[in-house]
Structure formats: C-alpha cells, structure tokens
Design an enzyme around this catalytic site. Structure first.
Site, PDB file in Angstrom:
ATOM      1  N   GLY A 197      13.213   2.050  -8.438  1.00  0.00           N
ATOM      2  CA  GLY A 197      13.191   1.528  -7.069  1.00  0.00           C
ATOM      3  C   GLY A 197      13.956   2.342  -6.048  1.00  0.00           C
ATOM      4  O   GLY A 197      14.366   1.802  -5.015  1.00  0.00           O
ATOM      5  N   SER A 198      14.097   3.653  -6.267  1.00  0.00           N
ATOM      6  CA  SER A 198      14.817   4.428  -5.245  1.00  0.00           C
ATOM      7  C   SER A 198      13.992   4.547  -3.953  1.00  0.00           C
ATOM      8  O   SER A 198      14.548   4.573  -2.859  1.00  0.00           O
ATOM      9  CB  SER A 198      15.217   5.809  -5.772  1.00  0.00           C
ATOM     10  OG  SER A 198      14.102   6.635  -5.927  1.00  0.00           O
ATOM     11  N   ASN A 199      12.663   4.599  -4.084  1.00  0.00           N
ATOM     12  CA  ASN A 199      11.835   4.610  -2.867  1.00  0.00           C
ATOM     13  C   ASN A 199      11.894   3.260  -2.155  1.00  0.00           C
ATOM     14  O   ASN A 199      11.925   3.205  -0.921  1.00  0.00           O
ATOM     15  CB  ASN A 199      10.393   4.998  -3.200  1.00  0.00           C
ATOM     16  CG  ASN A 199      10.246   6.507  -3.319  1.00  0.00           C
ATOM     17  OD1 ASN A 199      10.311   7.216  -2.322  1.00  0.00           O
ATOM     18  ND2 ASN A 199      10.103   6.994  -4.542  1.00  0.00           N
ATOM     19  N   MET A 239       3.483   1.478 -11.593  1.00  0.00           N
ATOM     20  CA  MET A 239       2.862   2.284 -12.646  1.00  0.00           C
ATOM     21  C   MET A 239       1.629   1.619 -13.280  1.00  0.00           C
ATOM     22  O   MET A 239       1.363   1.826 -14.457  1.00  0.00           O
ATOM     23  CB  MET A 239       3.896   2.616 -13.730  1.00  0.00           C
ATOM     24  CG  MET A 239       5.108   3.377 -13.206  1.00  0.00           C
ATOM     25  SD  MET A 239       4.695   4.894 -12.334  1.00  0.00           S
ATOM     26  CE  MET A 239       4.330   5.960 -13.701  1.00  0.00           C
ATOM     27  N   ARG A 240       0.885   0.844 -12.504  1.00  0.00           N
ATOM     28  CA  ARG A 240      -0.375   0.276 -12.998  1.00  0.00           C
ATOM     29  C   ARG A 240      -1.507   0.797 -12.146  1.00  0.00           C
ATOM     30  O   ARG A 240      -1.391   0.806 -10.913  1.00  0.00           O
ATOM     31  CB  ARG A 240      -0.405  -1.259 -12.870  1.00  0.00           C
ATOM     32  CG  ARG A 240       0.572  -2.013 -13.703  1.00  0.00           C
ATOM     33  CD  ARG A 240       0.421  -1.832 -15.176  1.00  0.00           C
ATOM     34  NE  ARG A 240      -0.771  -2.409 -15.756  1.00  0.00           N
ATOM     35  CZ  ARG A 240      -1.144  -2.190 -17.014  1.00  0.00           C
ATOM     36  NH1 ARG A 240      -0.432  -1.403 -17.808  1.00  0.00           N
ATOM     37  NH2 ARG A 240      -2.234  -2.742 -17.502  1.00  0.00           N
ATOM     38  N   HIS A 248       3.385   9.748  -3.936  1.00  0.00           N
ATOM     39  CA  HIS A 248       3.127  10.519  -5.162  1.00  0.00           C
ATOM     40  C   HIS A 248       3.948  11.807  -5.122  1.00  0.00           C
ATOM     41  O   HIS A 248       3.982  12.481  -4.087  1.00  0.00           O
ATOM     42  CB  HIS A 248       1.634  10.846  -5.268  1.00  0.00           C
ATOM     43  CG  HIS A 248       1.304  11.608  -6.509  1.00  0.00           C
ATOM     44  ND1 HIS A 248       1.235  11.007  -7.747  1.00  0.00           N
ATOM     45  CD2 HIS A 248       1.061  12.922  -6.702  1.00  0.00           C
ATOM     46  CE1 HIS A 248       0.957  11.935  -8.650  1.00  0.00           C
ATOM     47  NE2 HIS A 248       0.851  13.107  -8.054  1.00  0.00           N
ATOM     48  N   ASP A 306      -4.574   8.529  -7.542  1.00  0.00           N
ATOM     49  CA  ASP A 306      -3.900   9.502  -6.666  1.00  0.00           C
ATOM     50  C   ASP A 306      -4.867  10.196  -5.704  1.00  0.00           C
ATOM     51  O   ASP A 306      -4.754  11.382  -5.409  1.00  0.00           O
ATOM     52  CB  ASP A 306      -3.107  10.532  -7.495  1.00  0.00           C
ATOM     53  CG  ASP A 306      -1.995   9.862  -8.283  1.00  0.00           C
ATOM     54  OD1 ASP A 306      -1.419   8.883  -7.773  1.00  0.00           O
ATOM     55  OD2 ASP A 306      -1.704  10.310  -9.403  1.00  0.00           O
ATOM     56  N   GLU A 335      10.896  12.393  -0.712  1.00  0.00           N
ATOM     57  CA  GLU A 335      10.153  11.128  -0.803  1.00  0.00           C
ATOM     58  C   GLU A 335      10.854  10.062   0.031  1.00  0.00           C
ATOM     59  O   GLU A 335      10.218   9.264   0.735  1.00  0.00           O
ATOM     60  CB  GLU A 335      10.059  10.647  -2.258  1.00  0.00           C
ATOM     61  CG  GLU A 335       9.237  11.544  -3.146  1.00  0.00           C
ATOM     62  CD  GLU A 335       9.079  10.973  -4.548  1.00  0.00           C
ATOM     63  OE1 GLU A 335       8.945   9.748  -4.707  1.00  0.00           O
ATOM     64  OE2 GLU A 335       9.109  11.766  -5.518  1.00  0.00           O
TER      65      GLU A 335
HETATM   66  C1  GRF Z   1       8.621   8.462  -7.556  1.00  0.00           C
HETATM   67  O1  GRF Z   1       8.768   9.799  -7.897  1.00  0.00           O
HETATM   68  C2  GRF Z   1       7.274   8.192  -6.929  1.00  0.00           C
HETATM   69  O2  GRF Z   1       6.798   9.267  -6.174  1.00  0.00           O
HETATM   70  C3  GRF Z   1       6.402   7.984  -8.132  1.00  0.00           C
HETATM   71  O3  GRF Z   1       7.198   7.268  -9.046  1.00  0.00           O
HETATM   72  C4  GRF Z   1       8.569   7.546  -8.787  1.00  0.00           C
HETATM   73  C5  GRF Z   1       9.234   6.239  -8.549  1.00  0.00           C
HETATM   74  O4  GRF Z   1      10.625   6.366  -8.360  1.00  0.00           O
HETATM   75  N1  GRF Z   1       5.172   7.333  -7.765  1.00  0.00           N
HETATM   76  P1  GRF Z   1      11.455   5.146  -7.799  1.00  0.00           P
HETATM   77  O5  GRF Z   1      11.174   3.955  -8.696  1.00  0.00           O
HETATM   78  O6  GRF Z   1      11.023   4.888  -6.388  1.00  0.00           O
HETATM   79  O7  GRF Z   1      12.890   5.574  -7.881  1.00  0.00           O
END
Ligand code: GRF
Length: 215
Positions: free
Chosen positions: A13-15, A91-92, A110, A146, A175
C-alpha cells in the site's frame, strides 16, 4: 464537488499512502472514501485505518468464481457512490464484465513504461533487456492486462550498478509522484479519452530530454 474515489489494494500500500498523503496535503482534489483489499490483514489496510478511511476486505478466496467476487466488489463500490476506482498494487485480473462497468473510471499504476514490460517482474526484465530507461505508467484499464490509454508516465534512468531492487526503489519514488498527480488531473476534469488516447487539458510540458548515458 469532490470526486469520490476508492482504492483497491493487495499488499504493502505505498501507492495508497501517496494518495492519502496528497489528500491530507490538500493536493488530491478527490476524497478516498473506501479502501478495499482482496487479501486480509495487509499493510495497506493498516495505512487506511491510520488515516481514518473506511476499509473492506473482499477476499477472492471466499468466492466460487471471478464473477461473484467482482459482483461483490462492484456492489461495495456502488453502495458508497464511488465515481473512480484506483488500482494500487491490486493483484487480481479483472474480467471484461467488470472493466466495462467502470470504463474510463478505472485507473491502474504499473511499474514500467507501457506498453513495454506488461505483467510481473518488470524491473528484472528491463535490466535483462538492457534498456537505458524504464519508469512507471498510470493508465485507464482495459480488459487486456496492463493495457489501456496512458494518462501519465515518469521515465527513470537505469544505472550501471542497478539490480532489480535498486531500480524498483527508484521507480517507486516516481510512482508516488505520478499516481496522485493523475488522480488530481482527473478530479479537476482535465483528463479526456478520445479515440483510445488521453488528452490532458492545460498539460505542462517537461524540460529538456534526458540522455542516458549522458556522455
Ligand atoms: C507497485 O509497484 C505498483 O506499480 C504495482 O504494484 C506495486 C504495489 O506497491 N502495480 P504498493 O502496494 O503500492 O506499495
């Protein structure tokens, strides 16, 4: 009116955190109304909880098939009047049926410069290919994995001593810049999809091109 968004996650969940930080700084122009994870007890859920954002776990393993899982997702989103959905490390794979319901309202991040390096292990593959730049892409989702109209990209140089983890860290930093920026542009009504391509109203131009290696 503030755009109501949901963020779908599967892990760290860093994004998501970058979106939370932008919201808290008043620079997102959108409100994260709901965070949904398909995996229980992940760090991203903790981040949402700490920010006081409602969370839901919709575990795909509890559903007989993709259709019933996606129906549960769709119901959770519509129950909260969500307008846009951000996939932030979700991731689904989503089926045509779900994607069509959210067409041009479903955004993914991505870790490569699409259409290069779709799928997993993008950094290893960029290193193996010997390219001098990689990066990250925010795009609208289409049924193919993607795939879909590109909203924003950040290019990142690949340096001689990089391994997959140093490169991943350099890309991840970007990102965290472009995802909130893309959502802000959408929330401001500046992002249009025309003939399968994105046009951004009032888009700023980048500086000089970068050459890698530089000499
Ligand atoms: C990121 O690199 C994103 O681009 C990819 O999965 C990763 C998720 O990282 N789709 P986070 O969970 O947001 O830290």
């Amino acid at each position: 009116m503030v755009l109501k968004i949901a963020v779908l996650i599967s892990g760290r969940g860093s994004n998501l955190q970058s979106l939370i930080d932008a919201q808290e700084a008043g620079s997102l122009s959108a409100k994260i109304v709901l965070v949904i994870s398909n995996v229980p007890d992940v760090m991203g859920l903790e981040r949402a909880r700490n920010a006081g954002i409602p969370i839901k776990t919709i575990n795909h393993k509890n559903f007989a098939d993709r259709e019933t899982f996606e129906n549960a997702l769709h119901t959770a989103l519509t129950d909260d009047n969500i307008e846009y959905v951000c996939l932030a490390g979700f991731m689904r794979l989503l089926t045509d049926n779900f994607v069509k319901k959210w067409i041009d309202r479903l955004v993914n991040i991505h870790p490569s410069l699409l259409p290069s390096f779709k799928g997993l292990d993008t950094h290893e593959r960029a290193l193996n290919a010997g390219v001098k730049f990689t990066g990250c892409t925010v795009h609208f989702v289409r049924p193919e994995m993607d795939d879909g109209p590109v909203i924003l990209q950040a290019a990142v140089p690949i340096l001689p001593d990089d391994d997959a983890s140093s490169l991943a860290a350099r890309v991840l930093t970007q990102e965290h810049v472009i995802f909130p920026l893309a959502i802000k542009m959408i929330a401001e009504g500046r992002v249009l999809v025309e003939n399968g391509r994105v046009k951004i109203k009032g888009a700023g131009m980048p500086g000089d091109p970068i050459i890698n290696p530089s000499g």
